[in-house]
Design a protein around this motif. Structure first.
Motif, mmCIF file in Angstrom:
data_model
loop_
_atom_site.group_PDB
_atom_site.id
_atom_site.type_symbol
_atom_site.label_atom_id
_atom_site.label_comp_id
_atom_site.label_asym_id
_atom_site.label_seq_id
_atom_site.Cartn_x
_atom_site.Cartn_y
_atom_site.Cartn_z
ATOM 1 N N UNK A 62 0.820 -1.214 0.000
ATOM 2 C CA UNK A 62 0.000 0.000 0.000
ATOM 3 C C UNK A 62 0.855 1.265 0.000
ATOM 4 N N UNK A 63 2.097 1.199 0.422
ATOM 5 C CA UNK A 63 2.908 2.409 0.581
ATOM 6 C C UNK A 63 3.014 3.253 -0.685
ATOM 7 N N UNK A 64 3.199 2.669 -1.878
ATOM 8 C CA UNK A 64 3.215 3.514 -3.081
ATOM 9 C C UNK A 64 1.896 4.258 -3.315
ATOM 10 N N UNK A 65 0.773 3.653 -2.934
ATOM 11 C CA UNK A 65 -0.505 4.351 -3.054
ATOM 12 C C UNK A 65 -0.549 5.555 -2.116
ATOM 13 N N UNK A 66 -0.029 5.355 -0.909
ATOM 14 C CA UNK A 66 0.022 6.469 0.053
ATOM 15 C C UNK A 66 0.896 7.592 -0.492
ATOM 16 N N UNK A 67 2.034 7.231 -1.082
ATOM 17 C CA UNK A 67 2.939 8.245 -1.623
ATOM 18 C C UNK A 67 2.315 9.007 -2.787
ATOM 19 N N UNK A 68 1.523 8.325 -3.614
ATOM 20 C CA UNK A 68 0.944 8.986 -4.784
ATOM 21 C C UNK A 68 -0.346 9.739 -4.478
ATOM 22 N N UNK A 69 -1.122 9.249 -3.494
ATOM 23 C CA UNK A 69 -2.446 9.829 -3.256
ATOM 24 C C UNK A 69 -2.590 10.475 -1.884
ATOM 25 N N UNK A 70 -1.635 10.235 -1.010
ATOM 26 C CA UNK A 70 -1.645 10.860 0.298
ATOM 27 C C UNK A 70 -2.268 9.982 1.367
ATOM 28 N N UNK A 71 -1.788 10.159 2.607
ATOM 29 C CA UNK A 71 -2.309 9.388 3.733
ATOM 30 C C UNK A 71 -3.812 9.599 3.901
ATOM 31 N N UNK A 72 -4.250 10.838 3.742
ATOM 32 C CA UNK A 72 -5.658 11.137 4.008
ATOM 33 C C UNK A 72 -6.582 10.350 3.078
ATOM 34 N N UNK A 73 -6.231 10.273 1.798
ATOM 35 C CA UNK A 73 -7.079 9.565 0.836
ATOM 36 C C UNK A 73 -7.145 8.076 1.145
ATOM 37 N N UNK A 74 -5.992 7.460 1.410
ATOM 38 C CA UNK A 74 -5.980 6.016 1.649
ATOM 39 C C UNK A 74 -6.616 5.689 2.995
ATOM 40 N N UNK A 75 -6.326 6.456 4.019
ATOM 41 C CA UNK A 75 -6.933 6.203 5.325
ATOM 42 C C UNK A 75 -8.434 6.470 5.322
ATOM 43 N N UNK A 76 -8.903 7.247 4.362
ATOM 44 C CA UNK A 76 -10.319 7.582 4.313
ATOM 45 C C UNK A 76 -11.166 6.665 3.452
ATOM 46 N N UNK A 77 -10.621 5.522 3.002
ATOM 47 C CA UNK A 77 -11.420 4.651 2.135
ATOM 48 C C UNK A 77 -12.648 4.142 2.876
ATOM 49 N N UNK A 78 -13.742 4.043 2.146
ATOM 50 C CA UNK A 78 -15.012 3.596 2.713
ATOM 51 C C UNK A 78 -15.170 2.083 2.679
ATOM 52 N N UNK A 79 -14.437 1.432 1.763
ATOM 53 C CA UNK A 79 -14.595 -0.005 1.536
ATOM 54 C C UNK A 79 -13.214 -0.657 1.576
ATOM 55 N N UNK A 80 -13.078 -1.735 2.333
ATOM 56 C CA UNK A 80 -11.851 -2.532 2.368
ATOM 57 C C UNK A 80 -12.219 -3.982 2.082
ATOM 58 N N UNK A 81 -11.678 -4.514 0.984
ATOM 59 C CA UNK A 81 -11.904 -5.908 0.601
ATOM 60 C C UNK A 81 -10.559 -6.620 0.576
ATOM 61 N N UNK A 82 -10.519 -7.818 1.147
ATOM 62 C CA UNK A 82 -9.250 -8.535 1.327
ATOM 63 C C UNK A 82 -9.419 -10.000 0.941
ATOM 64 N N UNK A 83 -8.467 -10.505 0.170
ATOM 65 C CA UNK A 83 -8.376 -11.943 -0.090
ATOM 66 C C UNK A 83 -6.973 -12.385 0.267
ATOM 67 N N UNK A 84 -6.851 -13.383 1.134
ATOM 68 C CA UNK A 84 -5.550 -13.912 1.543
ATOM 69 C C UNK A 84 -5.467 -15.396 1.222
ATOM 70 N N UNK A 85 -4.320 -15.777 0.706
ATOM 71 C CA UNK A 85 -4.113 -17.164 0.299
ATOM 72 C C UNK A 85 -2.661 -17.506 0.634
ATOM 73 N N UNK A 86 -2.379 -17.797 1.804
ATOM 74 C CA UNK A 86 -2.918 -18.648 2.840
ATOM 75 C C UNK A 86 -3.306 -17.780 4.045
ATOM 76 N N UNK A 87 -4.494 -17.927 4.629
ATOM 77 C CA UNK A 87 -4.820 -17.151 5.821
ATOM 78 C C UNK A 87 -3.868 -17.481 6.975
ATOM 79 N N UNK A 88 -3.443 -16.440 7.692
ATOM 80 C CA UNK A 88 -2.571 -16.662 8.846
ATOM 81 C C UNK A 88 -3.342 -17.260 10.019
#
Length: 339
Positions: A62-88
């Motif tokens: 995610x760090x490159x997204x933060x650098x390009x769009x700013x902490x405020x934009x990424x921290x302000x997302x309304x939707x978080x979807x995650x797929x993990x393969x293998x779940x911890x």
């Protein structure tokens, strides 16, 4: 937002753990599948470290997204979807820990367990649906893959043909309402007739949560491999063809084709069936192996950084999951940020 509102695949980023791992890591086995088209190994792949988790990979991706769009934009997302393969953790998904680590407070948080290697398409469809029917304005979609350095490096499993194919990595996408790279259409199919055909097995027959001495692996047989090859060769061209027909565009007009990256055979056959030349079908398999669900966003990110995706390109995603229980395709008109 209204159902007619545009949702954009505004940006992607990725992370690969550790140094590339060569074929000398793996030992010769006697499972009889090493000559199969399904298991012709790439030269390189990446493995997570013993203490590296899915959340660690997402945080770094995610760090490159933060650098390009700013902490405020990424921290302000309304939707978080995650797929993990293998779940911890088999009981608790990674989504809430990702939100805590990144400082997110999303209204919508979903850990997605299905759609495997094509889960990127599945999750973008879910995000698009949420964003066109609610007040949500942005989304973060995360695909993390850690099975290669955990499941497939076990002392007995690494002797099998299947062990050299997977690689670890993480791809993330930032979606915005009315952004620059509109999602044009998405089509998905859940194919119940193939559900359960891919299994984790152990020689002692115990289930994954039971104490054992034998090691878990994917239960490939010659018949199962033949079935997966037949289904995969068919499903991806079918679902991409269906999508392009809905768009009124022949598949040969696809500017960039992004697929999951299972093996060289599938990649070659999909290009041939769709009439897409190799230079328009980015390939990360040779350097990264099969990254399962992470392959699509990682491959797109690598292609963008290499200058292989131009402004205005029709980018089409297509893939299938597991032994064929899901297939999906998506089209985007790309106007992503300069790198």
């Amino acid at each position: 937002m209204t159902a007619a509102a545009t949702v954009s695949l505004t940006d992607v980023a990725s992370y690969l753990p550790g140094e590339p791992v060569g074929l000398d890591f793996f030992t010769d086995g006697t499972d009889g599948l090493r000559d199969s088209a399904m298991f012709r190994a790439p030269r390189w792949r990446h493995h997570v470290a013993a203490d590296e988790t899915n959340v660690d990979l997402v945080e770094r991706a995610v760090q490159p997204l933060v650098e390009r769009h700013g902490h405020r934009a990424i921290r302000g997302v309304d939707v978080l979807l995650v797929h993990t393969q293998l779940p911890d953790l088999p009981i608790v998904g990674a989504g809430t820990e990702i939100a805590r680590r990144l400082g997110l407070r999303p209204d919508w948080l979903l850990d997605v367990a299905n759609a495997g290697c094509a889960s990127f398409v599945h999750m973008l469809r879910l995000a698009r649906q949420i964003m066109t029917t609610t007040d949500a304005r942005s989304a973060l979609v995360c695909n993390a893959q850690t099975a290669a350095g955990q499941l497939f490096t076990q002392s007995h499993v690494r002797r099998l043909a299947q062990a050299a194919i997977p690689g670890d990595g993480c791809g993330v996408a930032y979606l915005t309402a009315g952004g620059p790279s509109p999602i044009l259409d998405v089509t998905t199919h859940h194919l119940g007739e193939y559900a359960g055909d891919m299994r984790l097995v152990a020689d002692d027959g115990r289930r994954y949560w039971e104490t054992r001495e034998s090691q878990l692996r994917i239960g490939f047989t010659e018949a199962a491999v033949a079935a997966v090859l037949e289904r995969g060769n068919r499903l991806v061209p079918e679902v991409v063809g269906e999508l392009c027909q809905r768009l009124g565009v022949p598949t040969s007009r696809i500017d960039v084709l992004i697929t999951n990256q299972p093996n060289r055979t599938f990649l070659h056959n999909w290009r041939e069936a769709l009439g897409v030349p190799p230079d328009r079908h980015p390939d990360t398999f040779a350097e990264c192996g099969n990254m399962f669900g992470a392959a699509m966003p990682v491959t797109l990110d690598h292609a963008v950084r290499a200058g292989r995706v131009r402004d205005g390109d029709l980018v089409v995603f297509g893939g299938f999951a597991h032994a064929g229980d899901f297939a999906g395709a998506m089209a985007v008109e790309w106007h992503g940020p300069a790198r």
